[in-house]
Enzyme design. Structure first.
Site, PDB file in Angstrom:
ATOM      1  N   ASP A  81      37.927  41.517  38.914  1.00  0.00           N
ATOM      2  CA  ASP A  81      37.404  41.891  37.598  1.00  0.00           C
ATOM      3  C   ASP A  81      36.266  42.881  37.818  1.00  0.00           C
ATOM      4  O   ASP A  81      35.234  42.529  38.372  1.00  0.00           O
ATOM      5  CB  ASP A  81      36.910  40.653  36.848  1.00  0.00           C
TER       6      ASP A  81
ATOM      7  N   THR B  72      48.228  38.895  38.773  1.00  0.00           N
ATOM      8  CA  THR B  72      47.267  39.879  38.280  1.00  0.00           C
ATOM      9  C   THR B  72      46.147  40.137  39.268  1.00  0.00           C
ATOM     10  O   THR B  72      45.759  41.287  39.516  1.00  0.00           O
ATOM     11  CB  THR B  72      46.658  39.392  36.949  1.00  0.00           C
TER      12      THR B  72
ATOM     13  N   ARG C 256      34.696  44.620  35.349  1.00  0.00           N
ATOM     14  CA  ARG C 256      33.972  44.893  34.107  1.00  0.00           C
ATOM     15  C   ARG C 256      32.471  44.664  34.260  1.00  0.00           C
ATOM     16  O   ARG C 256      32.025  43.877  35.082  1.00  0.00           O
ATOM     17  CB  ARG C 256      34.524  44.009  32.976  1.00  0.00           C
TER      18      ARG C 256
END
Length: 371
Positions: free
Chosen positions: A302, A290, A304
């Site tokens: 990431d 991932t 976010r």
């Protein structure tokens, strides 16, 4: 915020925009969407050669190994873009799309010339990549120096570097409640949904209030930060554990005396968007995990922004929470934004035979607490 939102919309349509850094300007077009008309407009106002701007992880995945090593040695941070000088043969819509998309067949020049700082102000290139990411586009942009006057003659939208870099904070800080309704759920008959929208009019974030968390008294209510996952939440995909986590969180809150609050954030694929998540899935099927698949597309592990969650909690009147999560970054993100984190509640679900590697990557590379 309005200028950034409009600039993103133009890039997604294939229309060039002007990025203004206090008078020093770049004309930009998204490599995956630009067509012949957009390239003609870009070439018509450029005052220097066009290059393809790439975030460094994407450049390392795209370029030949010696070239990528050269690019990496000349910059000091992962998010500093690298520029690939384009030959006239590559300055065409189909060629640019294949260069930008790590899933597509690659078309590399025989001797690609990497120019970490091709005469552009250092501040402009990171802002250009940031603008593409705000639009959930591949962070690959055709860029060239240009004048504001020439861009104005073509009617191209201008956006400032300062506005682009301030956008994530501005969008989070401007979130306001716009709608609320009682929505009985299978796992929680007593539930309400509150919708939040930022001042730019972008996509909404949702808060699912289970029971009456506002009546929790001296006990901090249970809270779950859940990033939307179309494939897992709606379709029941076995590639991730998002669906079980979502439904399990709601059921867990329904079992609490005072319920809880689940923040359903429009941050698909850890912030890279659904289309890019599907691209990452294709790369995962070739052997990447991932994290590496996200980096091969040009995004961070990431992307976010937990300031969104903190703003929503403050607006709902929850300055203190117990967080239902296995991700320590969520705890740190909320705490950094001034939310009192009064404990972590584990949120584990068994592997299903398909997502075993995904869960192992969460533990080994993202630091999730899976024990």
């Amino acid at each position: 915020m309005r200028a950034v939102h409009r600039a993103v919309s133009d890039l997604r349509r294939g229309t060039p925009v002007l990025l203004d850094g206090n008078g020093e300007c770049l004309v930009l077009a998204a490599a995956e969407t630009v067509g012949a008309r957009g390239l003609s407009d870009l070439s018509g106002i450029a005052v220097g050669p066009a290059v393809l701007l790439l975030s460094l992880p994407r450049a390392a995945a795209l370029l030949a190994r010696p070239v990528a090593a050269t690019a990496a040695s000349s910059v000091t941070a992962e998010d500093v873009p690298v520029a690939l000088r384009l030959s006239p043969a590559l300055l065409a819509p189909d060629s640019l799309r294949r260069l930008a998309d790590p899933v597509a067949e690659q078309m590399l020049p025989e001797s690609p010339q990497v120019v970490p700082s091709p005469g552009f102000a250092q501040a402009l290139s990171p802002a250009a990549i940031a603008l593409a990411k705000i639009g959930r586009l591949l962070p690959a942009l055709v860029a060239a120096p240009a004048s504001a006057a020439a861009a104005a003659r073509l009617g191209l939208l201008s956006v400032s570097v300062a506005d682009v870099l301030a956008y994530p904070l501005s969008a989070a800080a401007s979130l306001t409640r716009v709608a609320e309704a009682r929505v009985p759920l299978a796992e929680a008959p007593e539930a309400r949904i509150v919708a939040f929208r930022a001042a730019d009019g972008g996509i909404e974030h949702l808060a699912i209030l289970v029971g009456k968390p506002e009546a929790s008294g001296s006990v901090a209510p249970l809270c779950r930060i859940h990033s939307e996952c179309f494939t897992g939440d709606l379709l029941g995909s076995l590639r991730c554990d998002c669906g079980p986590q979502l439904r399990g969180a709601i059921a867990r809150m329904a079992a609490e005396p005072s319920g809880g609050v689940l923040l359903y954030l429009a941050q698909e694929g850890r912030g890279i968007g659904l289309v890019n998540k599907l691209r990452a899935y294709t790369l995962q099927d070739t052997g990447l995990d991932t994290l590496d698949a996200n980096r091969a597309i040009g995004y961070g592990a990431d992307e976010r922004d937990f300031r969104v969650a903190a703003t929503m909690l403050e607006a709902l009147g929850f300055p203190r929470v117990r967080v239902l999560t296995n991700n320590p970054d969520k705890l740190a993100g909320l705490a950094a934004c001034g939310i009192g984190v009064e404990g972590r509640v584990s949120h584990l679900f068994a592997a299903n035979g398909v997502n075993d590697g995904y869960l192992a990557t969460k533990k080994a590379r993202f630091g999730h607490l899976m024990g």
